[in-house]
Design a protein around this motif. Structure first.
Motif, PDB file in Angstrom:
ATOM      1  N   SER A 126       0.846  -1.206   0.000  1.00 56.48           N
ATOM      2  CA  SER A 126       0.000   0.000   0.000  1.00 56.48           C
ATOM      3  C   SER A 126       0.880   1.255   0.000  1.00 56.48           C
ATOM      4  O   SER A 126       0.517   2.281  -0.586  1.00 56.48           O
ATOM      5  N   MET A 127       2.064   1.163   0.608  1.00 54.90           N
ATOM      6  CA  MET A 127       2.976   2.319   0.568  1.00 54.90           C
ATOM      7  C   MET A 127       3.378   2.629  -0.872  1.00 54.90           C
ATOM      8  O   MET A 127       3.373   3.776  -1.304  1.00 54.90           O
ATOM      9  N   ARG A 128       3.700   1.575  -1.607  1.00 52.85           N
ATOM     10  CA  ARG A 128       4.122   1.777  -3.000  1.00 52.85           C
ATOM     11  C   ARG A 128       2.989   2.373  -3.831  1.00 52.85           C
ATOM     12  O   ARG A 128       3.210   3.245  -4.659  1.00 52.85           O
ATOM     13  N   ARG A 129       1.765   1.885  -3.544  1.00 57.03           N
ATOM     14  CA  ARG A 129       0.607   2.420  -4.275  1.00 57.03           C
ATOM     15  C   ARG A 129       0.470   3.925  -3.985  1.00 57.03           C
ATOM     16  O   ARG A 129       0.299   4.726  -4.885  1.00 57.03           O
ATOM     17  N   ASP A 130       0.597   4.289  -2.716  1.00 58.59           N
ATOM     18  CA  ASP A 130       0.479   5.713  -2.359  1.00 58.59           C
ATOM     19  C   ASP A 130       1.609   6.523  -2.993  1.00 58.59           C
ATOM     20  O   ASP A 130       1.405   7.664  -3.421  1.00 58.59           O
ATOM     21  N   LEU A 131       2.798   5.918  -3.045  1.00 65.29           N
ATOM     22  CA  LEU A 131       3.949   6.644  -3.608  1.00 65.29           C
ATOM     23  C   LEU A 131       3.767   6.930  -5.096  1.00 65.29           C
ATOM     24  O   LEU A 131       4.202   7.969  -5.589  1.00 65.29           O
ATOM     25  N   VAL A 132       3.129   5.995  -5.792  1.00 65.75           N
ATOM     26  CA  VAL A 132       2.918   6.207  -7.232  1.00 65.75           C
ATOM     27  C   VAL A 132       2.187   7.528  -7.457  1.00 65.75           C
ATOM     28  O   VAL A 132       2.494   8.280  -8.375  1.00 65.75           O
ATOM     29  N   TYR A 133       1.238   7.836  -6.550  1.00 63.37           N
ATOM     30  CA  TYR A 133       0.430   9.054  -6.736  1.00 63.37           C
ATOM     31  C   TYR A 133       1.031  10.291  -6.067  1.00 63.37           C
ATOM     32  O   TYR A 133       0.511  11.387  -6.220  1.00 63.37           O
ATOM     33  N   ALA A 134       2.113  10.107  -5.303  1.00 64.06           N
ATOM     34  CA  ALA A 134       2.696  11.257  -4.579  1.00 64.06           C
ATOM     35  C   ALA A 134       3.253  12.271  -5.573  1.00 64.06           C
ATOM     36  O   ALA A 134       4.035  11.921  -6.455  1.00 64.06           O
ATOM     37  N   LYS A 135       2.812  13.526  -5.428  1.00 59.27           N
ATOM     38  CA  LYS A 135       3.200  14.543  -6.416  1.00 59.27           C
ATOM     39  C   LYS A 135       4.295  15.474  -5.914  1.00 59.27           C
ATOM     40  O   LYS A 135       4.865  16.254  -6.660  1.00 59.27           O
ATOM     41  N   ASN A 136       4.539  15.432  -4.604  1.00 63.10           N
ATOM     42  CA  ASN A 136       5.569  16.326  -4.061  1.00 63.10           C
ATOM     43  C   ASN A 136       6.214  15.683  -2.829  1.00 63.10           C
ATOM     44  O   ASN A 136       5.781  14.610  -2.375  1.00 63.10           O
ATOM     45  N   LEU A 137       7.225  16.353  -2.299  1.00 59.19           N
ATOM     46  CA  LEU A 137       7.995  15.783  -1.182  1.00 59.19           C
ATOM     47  C   LEU A 137       7.129  15.530   0.054  1.00 59.19           C
ATOM     48  O   LEU A 137       7.292  14.514   0.730  1.00 59.19           O
ATOM     49  N   GLU A 138       6.193  16.451   0.313  1.00 59.17           N
ATOM     50  CA  GLU A 138       5.339  16.301   1.492  1.00 59.17           C
ATOM     51  C   GLU A 138       4.553  14.997   1.400  1.00 59.17           C
ATOM     52  O   GLU A 138       4.417  14.259   2.377  1.00 59.17           O
ATOM     53  N   GLU A 139       4.033  14.711   0.201  1.00 55.54           N
ATOM     54  CA  GLU A 139       3.226  13.496   0.039  1.00 55.54           C
ATOM     55  C   GLU A 139       4.087  12.235   0.170  1.00 55.54           C
ATOM     56  O   GLU A 139       3.647  11.233   0.708  1.00 55.54           O
ATOM     57  N   VAL A 140       5.316  12.316  -0.316  1.00 53.77           N
ATOM     58  CA  VAL A 140       6.228  11.169  -0.181  1.00 53.77           C
ATOM     59  C   VAL A 140       6.537  10.949   1.302  1.00 53.77           C
ATOM     60  O   VAL A 140       6.447   9.825   1.822  1.00 53.77           O
ATOM     61  N   GLU A 141       6.853  12.029   1.986  1.00 53.31           N
ATOM     62  CA  GLU A 141       7.201  11.950   3.413  1.00 53.31           C
ATOM     63  C   GLU A 141       6.040  11.376   4.224  1.00 53.31           C
ATOM     64  O   GLU A 141       6.236  10.543   5.113  1.00 53.31           O
ATOM     65  N   LYS A 142       4.816  11.831   3.875  1.00 48.55           N
ATOM     66  CA  LYS A 142       3.616  11.399   4.605  1.00 48.55           C
ATOM     67  C   LYS A 142       3.464   9.865   4.571  1.00 48.55           C
ATOM     68  O   LYS A 142       3.066   9.249   5.553  1.00 48.55           O
ATOM     69  N   VAL A 143       3.807   9.259   3.436  1.00 48.44           N
ATOM     70  CA  VAL A 143       3.669   7.803   3.300  1.00 48.44           C
ATOM     71  C   VAL A 143       4.518   7.098   4.359  1.00 48.44           C
ATOM     72  O   VAL A 143       4.090   6.114   4.967  1.00 48.44           O
ATOM     73  N   PHE A 144       5.706   7.638   4.619  1.00 46.00           N
ATOM     74  CA  PHE A 144       6.610   6.983   5.584  1.00 46.00           C
ATOM     75  C   PHE A 144       6.238   7.339   7.022  1.00 46.00           C
ATOM     76  O   PHE A 144       6.353   6.492   7.911  1.00 46.00           O
ATOM     77  N   ILE A 145       5.781   8.570   7.232  1.00 40.36           N
ATOM     78  CA  ILE A 145       5.371   8.953   8.589  1.00 40.36           C
ATOM     79  C   ILE A 145       4.161   8.099   8.991  1.00 40.36           C
ATOM     80  O   ILE A 145       4.110   7.570  10.107  1.00 40.36           O
ATOM     81  N   LYS A 146       3.241   7.910   8.051  1.00 40.57           N
ATOM     82  CA  LYS A 146       2.037   7.069   8.300  1.00 40.57           C
ATOM     83  C   LYS A 146       2.474   5.648   8.688  1.00 40.57           C
ATOM     84  O   LYS A 146       1.909   5.037   9.571  1.00 40.57           O
ATOM     85  N   SER A 147       3.502   5.140   8.013  1.00 43.93           N
ATOM     86  CA  SER A 147       3.928   3.747   8.275  1.00 43.93           C
ATOM     87  C   SER A 147       4.550   3.590   9.672  1.00 43.93           C
ATOM     88  O   SER A 147       4.649   2.485  10.190  1.00 43.93           O
ATOM     89  N   LEU A 148       5.000   4.718  10.263  1.00 46.54           N
ATOM     90  CA  LEU A 148       5.604   4.629  11.607  1.00 46.54           C
ATOM     91  C   LEU A 148       4.520   4.510  12.686  1.00 46.54           C
ATOM     92  O   LEU A 148       4.776   4.019  13.777  1.00 46.54           O
ATOM     93  N   ASN A 149       3.302   4.989  12.339  1.00 45.58           N
ATOM     94  CA  ASN A 149       2.228   4.998  13.353  1.00 45.58           C
ATOM     95  C   ASN A 149       1.496   3.652  13.433  1.00 45.58           C
ATOM     96  O   ASN A 149       1.495   2.884  12.525  1.00 45.58           O
TER      97      ASN A 149
END
Ligand code: FMN
Length: 278
Positions: free
Chosen positions: A255-278
Motif C-alpha cells: 500500500s505504501m508503494r501504491r500511495d507513492l505512485v500518486y505522490a506529487k511532491n515531497l510532502e506526500e512522499v514523506e507522509k507515506v513513511f510517517i504514516k507507516s511509523l504509526n
C-alpha cells in the motif's frame, strides 16, 4: 582495520557500484551503517555534472578513451579514497559505445587506461570485471600495472544480472592473483561470512538497495535519506525512486508503494513513511 593499498578500512564489506541507487545521500547512509567503502556508479571522465563525494568513495570510471582521465583524476583525486574502472557493464548503451563488459577484447585500450590511471594518482586503483575469456588476462594486466584490487562479478555480460553467478570461477581468479580480490554477485546477509573466508573483500549490490541497514550498525530509514537528499539538492524523481526502494521489508510495502505512485511532491512522499511509523 583492514588495508587496501594505502587505505585503512573499518570493514571488508563494501557498497557495490550501482548507477541509479548510489546517490550521495544513500551512500552516506551506507557509510553510517558500516560500509567499509562505497563505490559510486559508473561515471564518465567527461562528466560536467557536479559530483558530491563527502563519503570519500571509490569513484568508478568507464569509457574506452584514456583521453580525459588525467584531467578528471586531477580534479577529484583529493576527494576520493580510490579509483575503479568499469569493465562489467552489460547494458545496450555500453554495447553500442564499446564500453564496460564489451571492452574485454580491446586489451590495448585497457592497458592504456590502466597506465593512465596508475600514472596520475597515488590513490589505490582497481578494476571491476565480469566473467569472460579474457577476464583473467585483464586481471593480471591490472596487477602488472600496479593496481591494488580486482573485483569479479562472475557472470558473463550475456547473463546480465540473472542466472547463476559462477563462484568457482571467482575462486580460480583469486587463486591466480597476488593482489586482493573483491567478490560481487548475489551477496546477502546469509552468505557474506562464507564469502569473506574465500575473498579479501566483498561488495553488496541489490541487497543493499533501499536497505543500508544490511551493513549493520546504526538503524536508518527513508526519513534519514530524505534529510540528506534535501541537503544535497537531490531531485524529486530520484527521491521518489529511493522512497520506492525503502519500502522493501515494510509490513505495508504494497500500500505504501501504491500511495507513492500518486505522490506529487515531497510532502506526500514523506507522509507515506510517517504514516507507516504509526
Ligand atoms: C541498479 C544497478 C546498477 C548497477 N550499476 C553498476 C555500475 O554503475 N557499475 C558497475 O560496475 N556495476 C554496476 N552494477 C552491478 C553491481 O555492482 C553488482 O556487481 C551486481 O549487481 C551483482 O551484485 P549483487 O547480486 O549483489 O547485486 C549495477 C547493478 C544494479 C542492480
Amino acid at each position: 582495520m583492514y588495508e587496501l593499498g594505502n587505505l585503512k578500512l573499518k570493514s571488508r564489506i563494501f557498497l557495490a557500484p550501482m548507477l541509479e541507487p548510489n546517490d550521495i545521500a544513500f551512500r552516506l547512509l551506507c557509510q553510517r551503517c558500516g560500509s567499509g567503502l562505497n563505490f559510486t556508479g559508473m561515471t564518465s571522465p567527461f562528466s560536467k555534472h557536479e559530483i558530491h563525494l563527502d563519503d570519500k568513495p571509490a569513484m568508478q570510471l568507464f569509457g574506452n578513451s584514456p583521453r580525459g582521465i588525467r584531467a578528471f583524476l586531477k580534479k577529484y583525486d583529493d576527494k576520493v579514497s580510490m579509483w575503479d574502472f568499469n569493465l562489467g557493464c552489460p547494458s545496450t548503451s555500453s554495447e553500442k559505445m564499446g564500453h564496460g563488459a564489451y571492452m574485454h577484447e580491446d586489451l590495448e585500450t585497457i592497458g592504456k587506461v590502466f597506465f593512465y590511471m596508475r600514472k596520475n594518482t597515488a590513490k589505490p586503483c582497481s578494476v571491476k570485471l565480469r566473467k569472460s575469456p579474457n577476464a583473467l588476462k585483464i586481471a593480471k594486466m591490472a596487477e602488472d600495472a600496479g593496481f591494488d584490487m580486482v573485483t569479479i562479478h562472475p557472470r558473463t555480460f550475456k547473463q546480465g544480472y540473472s542466472g547463476k553467478a559462477d563462484y568457482d570461477y571467482a575462486l580460480k581468479m583469486k587463486e591466480e592473483l597476488k593482489i586482493p580480490v573483491c567478490y560481487s554477485g548475489d551477496v546477502n546477509e546469509k552468505n557474506i561470512a562464507v564469502i569473506l573466508k574465500d575473498f579479501d573483500f566483498v561488495m553488496i549490490g541489490r541487497s543493499a538497495i533501499g536497505n543500508p541497514n544490511i551493513f549493520g550498525g546504526e538503524k536508518v530509514g527513508f526519513l534519514d535519506y530524505l534529510k540528506l537528499a534535501l541537503k544535497y539538492g537531490i531531485y524529486f524523481r530520484q527521491i521518489k525512486f529511493q522512497a520506492m526502494c525503502f519500502t522493501k521489508g515494510e509490513v505495508s510495502a504494497r500500500s505504501m508503494r501504491r500511495d507513492l505512485v500518486y505522490a506529487k511532491n515531497l510532502e506526500e512522499v514523506e507522509k507515506v513513511f510517517i504514516k507507516s511509523l504509526n
